[in-house]
Design an enzyme around this catalytic site. Structure first.
Site, PDB file in Angstrom:
ATOM      1  N   SER A 174       0.582  -1.079  -0.014  1.00 40.60           N
ATOM      2  CA  SER A 174       0.071   0.101   0.110  1.00 40.60           C
ATOM      3  C   SER A 174       0.972   1.290   0.122  1.00 40.60           C
ATOM      4  O   SER A 174       2.054   1.228   0.323  1.00 40.60           O
ATOM      5  CB  SER A 174      -0.911   0.013   1.293  1.00 40.60           C
ATOM      6  OG  SER A 174      -1.351   1.276   1.404  1.00 40.60           O
ATOM      7  N   TYR A 187      -2.235  -1.248  10.259  1.00 42.89           N
ATOM      8  CA  TYR A 187      -2.329  -1.785   8.905  1.00 42.89           C
ATOM      9  C   TYR A 187      -1.104  -1.145   8.218  1.00 42.89           C
ATOM     10  O   TYR A 187      -0.656  -2.092   7.592  1.00 42.89           O
ATOM     11  CB  TYR A 187      -3.625  -0.717   8.200  1.00 42.89           C
ATOM     12  CG  TYR A 187      -3.784  -0.937   6.887  1.00 42.89           C
ATOM     13  CD1 TYR A 187      -4.426  -2.153   6.169  1.00 42.89           C
ATOM     14  CD2 TYR A 187      -3.352   0.132   5.930  1.00 42.89           C
ATOM     15  CE1 TYR A 187      -4.787  -2.263   4.920  1.00 42.89           C
ATOM     16  CE2 TYR A 187      -3.770  -0.166   4.575  1.00 42.89           C
ATOM     17  CZ  TYR A 187      -4.085  -1.270   4.131  1.00 42.89           C
ATOM     18  OH  TYR A 187      -4.286  -1.439   2.678  1.00 42.89           O
TER      19      TYR A 187
END
Length: 283
Positions: A174, A187
């Site tokens: 990400s 995350y």
């Protein structure tokens, strides 16, 4: 409940794509050219979002596709239908990638049913926003790592005996790994681990002719954010801070996964592609 049970009680994950408004765009944007003809791909989180777009594009390019997903059966059935409309075989396997026994069973079923495994796409993930690090519970921390990075280890371990020279592994990291995200501490940390895992696994497998790469999407319109507890007010401007001024669509990310799965990227391993709306990161 154990520390690694799915945290559906805290939010609506994984979330139904059919309930999103507007609907994410998953349809491949061009005709297939046979770049994955005769290949078998396993895509985790393949029921919706980026996973669905990847499954659709891989099928259009000639691959049979196994779709692993948690529990959104209606979305998964729709993805399977998309694959079969493209003339390829689909296989639905529900379960938790954070469970090693499930990963072992799933890979065995793929190999037995579809005849092998050539491409592993580790795409499944979950996120739970928290403003303060003290608000992250131990259960959430363990669960996020269990899904986002432990699952990649478990699936790769299960797949490794079946991957031959020419096989490809593509992991989903990400932009938060590079830019950080103040309300996604756990995350983002898993995404950093995924990038390190990608680079290290590439070094480990390159001598066997197996390439390992990753894709680091920016803000993409999928069920992950709306159903993962994101602030409704923030969703109104989701993606507007990118240079392109908008969120990306799943079918704008899927071509990166196709490129890394086929022979077009035969001289690439240990790399990360960045479909992120123009954000400059230290890749």
């Amino acid at each position: 409940m154990t520390a690694t049970d799915p945290m559906i009680h805290e939010d609506d994950l994984p979330g139904e794509e059919a309930k999103l408004d507007p609907q994410p765009e998953w349809t491949p944007r061009y005709p297939g050219s046979g770049r994955l003809e005769g290949k078998v791909a396993l895509v985790t989180g393949g029921d919706s979002g980026i996973g669905r777009a990847v499954a659709a594009l891989y099928a259009r390019e000639g691959a049979d596709v196994a779709i692993l997903y948690l529990n959104e059966h209606d979305d998964a059935q729709q993805t399977a239908k998309i694959v079969t409309i493209e003339g390829r075989r689909s296989l639905l396997i529900p379960g938790d990638v954070g469970d090693k026994e499930f990963c072992d069973r799933a890979v065995a079923e793929v190999v037995e049913t579809l005849g092998g495994l050539d491409i592993l796409v580790n795409n499944a993930g979950e996120q739970h926003p928290d403003e303060d690090i003290v608000d992250i519970t131990e259960a959430q921390l363990r669960r996020t790592f269990q899904t986002n990075i432990f699952g990649m280890f478990f699936l790769t371990q299960a797949a490794r005996p079946h991957l031959k020279k020419g096989a490809a592994i593509i992991n989903c990291t990400s932009v938060t790994m590079y830019n950080g995200a103040k309300d996604l501490l756990d995350y983002s940390s898993t995404k950093g681990a995924i990038t390190a895992f990608t680079r290290s696994l590439s070094e480990n497998l390159i001598g066997e002719g197996i390439r390992v790469n990753a894709v680091a999407p920016g803000p993409i319109w999928t069920p992950l954010n709306p159903f993962g507890g994101a602030d409704p007010e923030k969703l109104k401007t989701f993606g507007e801070k990118t240079p392109m001024g908008r969120p990306g669509q799943p079918n704008e990310v899927a071509p990166a996964f196709l490129f890394l799965a086929c022979d077009d990227s035969s001289y690439m391993s240990g790399q990360v592609l960045h479909p992120n709306g123009g954000m400059i990161v230290n890749g």
